[in-house]
Design a protein around this motif. Structure first.
Motif, short mmCIF file in Angstrom:
data_model
loop_
_atom_site.label_atom_id
_atom_site.label_comp_id
_atom_site.label_asym_id
_atom_site.label_seq_id
_atom_site.Cartn_x
_atom_site.Cartn_y
_atom_site.Cartn_z
N PHE A 73 0.84 -1.20 0.00
CA PHE A 73 0.00 0.00 0.00
C PHE A 73 0.88 1.25 0.00
CE2 PHE A 73 -3.81 -2.34 1.79
CZ PHE A 73 -4.68 -1.95 0.79
N GLU A 74 1.89 1.25 0.87
CA GLU A 74 2.74 2.44 1.00
C GLU A 74 3.51 2.72 -0.29
OE1 GLU A 74 4.71 1.44 4.62
OE2 GLU A 74 3.11 2.30 5.84
N LYS A 75 3.95 1.65 -0.96
CA LYS A 75 4.64 1.84 -2.24
C LYS A 75 3.74 2.50 -3.27
CE LYS A 75 7.46 -2.18 -1.93
NZ LYS A 75 7.30 -3.58 -2.31
N MET A 76 2.44 2.25 -3.18
CA MET A 76 1.50 2.83 -4.14
C MET A 76 1.04 4.22 -3.73
SD MET A 76 -0.82 -0.41 -5.37
CE MET A 76 -1.05 -1.17 -3.77
N GLY A 77 1.58 4.74 -2.64
CA GLY A 77 1.26 6.11 -2.25
C GLY A 77 0.17 6.26 -1.21
N TYR A 78 -0.29 5.14 -0.67
CA TYR A 78 -1.31 5.21 0.37
C TYR A 78 -0.65 5.56 1.70
CZ TYR A 78 -4.54 2.93 -2.84
OH TYR A 78 -5.34 2.64 -3.91
N THR A 79 -1.40 6.26 2.53
CA THR A 79 -0.90 6.59 3.86
C THR A 79 -1.65 5.73 4.88
OG1 THR A 79 -0.60 8.85 3.12
CG2 THR A 79 -0.49 8.47 5.49
N LEU A 80 -0.90 4.98 5.66
CA LEU A 80 -1.52 4.11 6.63
C LEU A 80 -1.18 4.55 8.04
CD1 LEU A 80 -0.54 2.17 4.04
CD2 LEU A 80 -1.83 0.55 5.38
N SER A 81 -2.17 4.47 8.89
CA SER A 81 -1.89 4.72 10.30
C SER A 81 -2.73 3.74 11.10
CB SER A 81 -2.22 6.16 10.66
OG SER A 81 -3.56 6.44 10.34
N ARG A 82 -2.32 3.51 12.33
CA ARG A 82 -3.05 2.50 13.09
C ARG A 82 -3.09 2.88 14.56
NH1 ARG A 82 0.03 -2.95 13.06
NH2 ARG A 82 -1.24 -3.19 14.91
N ASP A 83 -4.14 2.44 15.20
CA ASP A 83 -4.12 2.45 16.65
C ASP A 83 -4.44 1.03 17.09
OD1 ASP A 83 -6.87 2.10 16.49
OD2 ASP A 83 -7.27 4.25 16.69
N GLU A 84 -4.84 0.85 18.32
CA GLU A 84 -5.01 -0.52 18.82
C GLU A 84 -6.05 -1.32 18.07
OE1 GLU A 84 -5.19 -1.20 22.89
OE2 GLU A 84 -3.09 -0.61 22.99
N CYS A 85 -7.09 -0.66 17.65
CA CYS A 85 -8.23 -1.39 17.11
C CYS A 85 -8.47 -1.18 15.63
CB CYS A 85 -9.50 -0.98 17.86
SG CYS A 85 -9.38 -1.27 19.63
N TRP A 86 -7.87 -0.15 15.05
CA TRP A 86 -8.18 0.19 13.68
C TRP A 86 -6.93 0.46 12.87
CZ3 TRP A 86 -13.23 0.08 12.15
CH2 TRP A 86 -14.20 0.13 13.17
N ILE A 87 -7.01 0.12 11.59
CA ILE A 87 -6.03 0.57 10.62
C ILE A 87 -6.73 1.57 9.72
CG2 ILE A 87 -4.61 -0.11 8.64
CD1 ILE A 87 -4.53 -2.94 10.10
N SER A 88 -6.18 2.75 9.58
CA SER A 88 -6.76 3.77 8.71
C SER A 88 -5.94 3.86 7.44
CB SER A 88 -6.77 5.13 9.40
OG SER A 88 -7.43 5.04 10.63
N ILE A 89 -6.63 3.96 6.33
CA ILE A 89 -5.95 4.04 5.04
C ILE A 89 -6.43 5.28 4.30
CG2 ILE A 89 -5.55 2.90 2.82
CD1 ILE A 89 -6.06 0.24 4.24
N GLU A 90 -5.49 6.13 3.93
CA GLU A 90 -5.83 7.29 3.10
C GLU A 90 -5.31 7.05 1.69
OE1 GLU A 90 -4.73 11.18 4.71
OE2 GLU A 90 -4.82 10.22 6.67
N THR A 91 -6.15 7.31 0.71
CA THR A 91 -5.74 7.10 -0.68
C THR A 91 -4.80 8.22 -1.12
OG1 THR A 91 -7.73 8.24 -1.44
CG2 THR A 91 -7.86 5.85 -1.25
N PRO A 92 -3.99 8.00 -2.16
CA PRO A 92 -2.95 8.97 -2.56
C PRO A 92 -3.47 10.38 -2.81
CG PRO A 92 -2.63 6.90 -3.71
CD PRO A 92 -3.91 6.77 -2.95
#
Ligand SMILES: [Zn+2]
Length: 130
Positions: A73-92
């Motif tokens: 995902f990161e190679k394709m320009g997505y921004t990922l962040s996470r906390d204990e319960c969720w992974i958030s993904i932002e598109t490029p």
């Protein structure tokens, strides 16, 4: 839904050697026509949390999996962040996007649709009660 009926039909056809060749040629045509067999959403994927990197899976009808991990995902320009319960993904570019995932074993592919600001629950974290 309907999968069992389709299997039943397939077995009936395979059981009849007269129409076997016909069935095979139809199957080949189908494979050529449909590069992408299905559209799926992030919510339909299973998440495996490996600490630094997490992987997402979706089961293919052949029994293997379509998968993608966070570094892809990161190679394709997505921004990922996470906390204990969720992974958030932002598109490029902050618009909804999609990624085509190949199966690990067969020639099928699925299109993973991703909202501009998607969140995926980390299933295996028992501390997260929904
Ligand atoms: Zn497959």
């Amino acid at each position: 839904m309907g999968r069992f009926m389709k299997m039943q039909k397939a077995w009936e056809i395979l059981g009849n050697s007269m129409s076997r060749a016909l069935y095979d040629s139809k199957l080949r045509a189908l494979r050529q026509d449909s590069e992408v067999s299905e559209d799926i959403s992030l919510e339909e994927m299973m998440v495996e949390d490996n600490g630094e990197i997490f992987e997402m899976f979706y089961q293919c009808r052949c029994g293997d999996y379509f998968s993608i991990d966070s570094s892809e995902f990161e190679k394709m320009g997505y921004t990922l962040s996470r906390d204990e319960c969720w992974i958030s993904i932002e598109t490029p570019d902050a618009f909804p996007a999609s990624v085509v995932l190949p199966c690990g074993s067969c020639s099928l592919q699925v299109r993973l649709l991703i909202n501009a600001d998607a969140k995926v629950p980390i299933d295996d974290n028992l501390q997260c009660v929904s």
